[in-house]
Design a protein around this motif. Sequence first.
Motif, mmCIF file in Angstrom:
data_model
loop_
_atom_site.group_PDB
_atom_site.id
_atom_site.type_symbol
_atom_site.label_atom_id
_atom_site.label_comp_id
_atom_site.label_asym_id
_atom_site.label_seq_id
_atom_site.Cartn_x
_atom_site.Cartn_y
_atom_site.Cartn_z
ATOM 1 N N LYS A 156 0.607 1.310 3.436
ATOM 2 C CA LYS A 156 2.175 0.815 2.060
ATOM 3 C C LYS A 156 3.024 1.496 2.940
ATOM 4 C CE LYS A 156 3.304 2.878 -2.150
ATOM 5 N NZ LYS A 156 2.635 3.744 -3.577
ATOM 6 N N GLU A 182 -8.429 -2.714 1.938
ATOM 7 C CA GLU A 182 -8.653 -3.021 0.438
ATOM 8 C C GLU A 182 -7.231 -3.100 0.818
ATOM 9 O OE1 GLU A 182 -10.232 -5.503 -1.229
ATOM 10 O OE2 GLU A 182 -11.386 -5.410 0.520
ATOM 11 N N GLU A 183 -6.528 -1.915 0.967
ATOM 12 C CA GLU A 183 -5.490 -1.335 0.989
ATOM 13 C C GLU A 183 -4.186 -2.277 2.018
ATOM 14 O OE1 GLU A 183 -2.003 2.237 1.602
ATOM 15 O OE2 GLU A 183 -3.851 2.493 1.812
ATOM 16 N N LYS A 186 -3.736 -5.797 -0.410
ATOM 17 C CA LYS A 186 -2.783 -5.447 -1.081
ATOM 18 C C LYS A 186 -0.915 -5.298 -1.079
ATOM 19 C CE LYS A 186 -1.683 -2.681 -4.941
ATOM 20 N NZ LYS A 186 -2.192 -0.639 -5.239
ATOM 21 N N TYR A 187 -1.030 -4.741 0.172
ATOM 22 C CA TYR A 187 0.549 -4.487 0.631
ATOM 23 C C TYR A 187 0.582 -5.558 2.026
ATOM 24 C CZ TYR A 187 0.671 -0.583 -2.477
ATOM 25 O OH TYR A 187 0.343 0.867 -3.162
#
Length: 262
Positions: A156, A182-183, A186-187
Amino acid sequence: MKIIDTHVHVFPRKVAVRAADNITNYYSIPRQGDGSVEGLLAGSANHPEMSFVISSATLNPAKPTVGDDYMLEVAASHPRYIPLCSFHPAMGVEASVAELDRCFALGAKGVKIHSDFQEFFVDDEIPMEIYRHIAAKGKPVIFHVGDPNTDFSTPKRVRHILETIPDLKIIAAHMCGYSAWEEAKKYLIGTPVYTDTSEALLGMSPLELTDLIRLHGVEKVMFGSDYPLWNPDFAFEQIDALPLTLQEKEQIYHLTAEELFV
């Protein structure tokens, strides 16, 4: 086929083993190499044509030139080595920019940041100002991304850098987020950032990694061993076993790295 290992750490012989042990103790991963240039060459003996992007993040802002000078010294010894330089925000903007410009003039091809070891948030105000200077120079920055122990380098935060300085050539190492894939999905996965394959198979199966490479875009993925944790020969065998096409492998092994570093 040419091979460029874009994620390599080397240290002077007298401190190499201690530095390598510090890395393996931090991540609780047994190391294959000893951190020295000699160990790097021994660990890549099956591929004498392999080149290496070498780096060492600046940990001591009071002695910012030590690691940079060693990278430049190693690179001067043989064309197989491609040097990166570093900085620490505690140096301040002016001193950091001066050190980077010095290294660029001497042949450094980019910048390495490992903010979890350097202990700063990767998207803080001072480093962001320095990234703007790096972007203006057209140099890439390799960020260690993701860490189970801190949130200094989360996907992030790297996404924040991307959105704030879109012309910065960002390499988000470890498939965009070591232990935080997983993050990363997402980013960062699918964005314009580059990445490398180092450590990805610690958290994914070969088929999952293959799918993630294609999801991100193979033209933005490069081969990386993360020596001394893994020897380049071993890391290469793992990636070469993935069910990728020869064209995809060639892109990963050298074509993208040549665009950024050579």
